[in-house]
Design a protein around this motif. Structure first.
Motif, PDB file in Angstrom:
ATOM      1  N   GLU A   1      -7.092-110.747 102.305  1.00  0.00           N
ATOM      2  CA  GLU A   1      -7.522-109.410 101.883  1.00  0.00           C
ATOM      3  C   GLU A   1      -6.730-108.330 102.614  1.00  0.00           C
ATOM      4  OE1 GLU A   1     -11.866-108.733 101.401  1.00  0.00           O
ATOM      5  OE2 GLU A   1     -11.994-110.629 102.484  1.00  0.00           O
ATOM      6  N   TYR A   2      -6.694-107.143 101.994  1.00  0.00           N
ATOM      7  CA  TYR A   2      -5.988-106.003 102.580  1.00  0.00           C
ATOM      8  C   TYR A   2      -6.859-104.756 102.473  1.00  0.00           C
ATOM      9  CZ  TYR A   2      -1.976-109.088 102.312  1.00  0.00           C
ATOM     10  OH  TYR A   2      -1.132-110.154 102.473  1.00  0.00           O
TER      11      TYR A   2
ATOM     12  N   LYS B   1      -2.964-103.091 105.082  1.00  0.00           N
ATOM     13  CA  LYS B   1      -2.981-103.930 106.276  1.00  0.00           C
ATOM     14  C   LYS B   1      -3.959-105.081 106.065  1.00  0.00           C
ATOM     15  CE  LYS B   1      -1.094-102.859 109.613  1.00  0.00           C
ATOM     16  NZ  LYS B   1       0.295-103.149 110.065  1.00  0.00           N
ATOM     17  N   GLY B   2      -3.542-106.290 106.447  1.00  0.00           N
ATOM     18  CA  GLY B   2      -4.382-107.462 106.263  1.00  0.00           C
ATOM     19  C   GLY B   2      -5.652-107.411 107.094  1.00  0.00           C
TER      20      GLY B   2
ATOM     21  N   GLN C   1      -0.472-108.940  98.366  1.00  0.00           N
ATOM     22  CA  GLN C   1       0.428-107.788  98.414  1.00  0.00           C
ATOM     23  C   GLN C   1       1.319-107.757  99.651  1.00  0.00           C
ATOM     24  OE1 GLN C   1      -3.152-105.075  98.728  1.00  0.00           O
ATOM     25  NE2 GLN C   1      -1.738-103.854  99.919  1.00  0.00           N
ATOM     26  N   GLY C   2       0.928-108.447 100.722  1.00  0.00           N
ATOM     27  CA  GLY C   2       1.775-108.460 101.913  1.00  0.00           C
ATOM     28  C   GLY C   2       3.110-109.116 101.639  1.00  0.00           C
ATOM     29  N   GLY C   3       3.057-110.249 100.936  1.00  0.00           N
ATOM     30  CA  GLY C   3       4.263-110.921 100.496  1.00  0.00           C
ATOM     31  C   GLY C   3       5.109-111.528 101.598  1.00  0.00           C
TER      32      GLY C   3
ATOM     33  N   VAL D   1       5.098-111.656 106.049  1.00  0.00           N
ATOM     34  CA  VAL D   1       4.965-112.945 106.735  1.00  0.00           C
ATOM     35  C   VAL D   1       6.118-113.149 107.713  1.00  0.00           C
ATOM     36  CG1 VAL D   1       5.093-115.453 106.411  1.00  0.00           C
ATOM     37  CG2 VAL D   1       3.590-114.078 104.957  1.00  0.00           C
ATOM     38  N   LEU D   2       7.332-112.881 107.269  1.00  0.00           N
ATOM     39  CA  LEU D   2       8.490-113.099 108.135  1.00  0.00           C
ATOM     40  C   LEU D   2       8.586-112.046 109.242  1.00  0.00           C
ATOM     41  CD1 LEU D   2      11.214-114.308 105.612  1.00  0.00           C
ATOM     42  CD2 LEU D   2       9.693-115.641 107.081  1.00  0.00           C
ATOM     43  N   THR D   3       8.107-110.843 108.968  1.00  0.00           N
ATOM     44  CA  THR D   3       8.052-109.822 110.026  1.00  0.00           C
ATOM     45  C   THR D   3       7.099-110.266 111.126  1.00  0.00           C
ATOM     46  OG1 THR D   3       8.545-108.022 108.481  1.00  0.00           O
ATOM     47  CG2 THR D   3       7.466-107.417 110.547  1.00  0.00           C
TER      48      THR D   3
END
Length: 306
Positions: free
Chosen positions: A38-39, A44-45, A95-97, A101-103
């Motif tokens: 969720e965001y 923001k997650g 939506q974070g995508g 994740v990599l950030t």
């Protein structure tokens, strides 16, 4: 019964590198169950799935990325792709995508190297035996990588950089006490317990520095928190007017650094924050509906691609 989080389960049959200490996630992957992340309204997650995903990203960053004295940008793309694929298989990221994740993986990898340096290398600079093998806690680290990493951390170049960073840290004031939930999780928690109340960043800033009993141990921080309370009172009484970026927190702490914003967490710019409409509480049902919509769309896209 479900395994506890202390159980260690291999999560990398391809390379043999790394061990996962999140069997709950691995078990769900085997069952093809993917929790929906969720965001909040600022993207923001939040929530349990987000917290679990962040922990899992940390496991992957520690165990799958080589322990090398390099920048994240120098890490091979296929390693980053493996991390993304593992997370995408375990969670509906939404939506974070991939980018988020990599950030997160980059930060956790950097933090891991910092932890190793501070706790397992620098305290033992005169104990060659202690530095001759990886820490017991992180047995997955290959000895050759550990030896090279230790050598890089004991070099004159690193000593100079470390000293500069230490001086910068000493100048930091008003450190928060947030856990991994971050400001987004704190805001979500406060909105649940304070329905109908607008949670501005001055409230978040203050709450983020309280201990579990609601006290602020640091006298400097306590002084600023008291000023925030007084300013909020004056605003509510109409004695002080807030206008855009000239809000209570700016009045209490002074101007922001360009492009950064205190009290909201990383990734939120002043423009994003202050150009948003007045925050409105998004119900859990609405968030769930949106998350389900994202999940259904993902599944539809996969079916169409076959």
């Amino acid at each position: 019964t479900e395994p506890t989080s202390q159980t260690t389960i291999s999560d990398d049959s391809k390379t043999g590198r790394g061990m996962s200490t999140m069997p709950r996630v691995v078990k769900r992957k085997l069952q093809k169950l993917r929790p929906i992340v969720e965001y909040n309204k600022r993207g923001k997650g939040i929530g349990q799935a987000h917290s679990e995903m962040q922990s899992y990203i940390g496991v992957l960053a520690r165990s799958r990325v080589p322990l090398v004295d390099k920048k994240w940008s120098q890490i091979p793309k296929d390693v980053k792709e493996q991390i993304w694929e593992a997370v995408d298989m375990a969670f509906v990221v939404g939506q974070g995508g991939k980018k988020s994740v990599l950030t997160s993986a980059a930060k956790k990898w950097k933090d891991f190297k910092s932890t190793l340096t501070r706790h397992y290398i620098l305290p033992y600079t005169n104990d060659k035996e202690k530095l001759s093998h990886p820490p017991e806690t992180y047995k997955f680290i290959e000895k050759a990588q550990w030896d090279a990493f230790v050598a890089s951390r004991l070099s004159k170049d690193f000593e100079s950089v470390h000293s500069q960073h230490a001086q910068i840290r000493e100048k930091l004031e008003y450190n928060h006490r947030l856990s991994r939930k971050g400001y987004a999780g704190l805001e979500d928690q406060l909105e649940e317990t304070m329905p109908g109340v607008e949670i501005d960043r001055s409230t978040l800033w203050k709450r983020a520095r309280q201990d579990k009993h609601g006290n602020i141990p640091d006298p400097k921080v306590a002084e600023k928190a008291k000023l925030i309370d007084e300013l909020q009172k004056q605003v509510s009484e109409g004695k002080v007017r807030v206008d855009g970026s000239k809000d209570v927190l700016t009045m209490a702490l002074g101007p922001e650094h360009p492009g950064r914003l205190r009290g909201v967490g990383a990734g939120i710019s002043p423009r994003q924050y202050f150009n948003l409409p007045k925050p409105q509480r998004v119900s859990f049902d609405d968030r769930l509906k949106e998350s389900l919509r994202v999940l259904l769309q993902e599944e539809t896209n996969k079916m169409e691609a076959k």
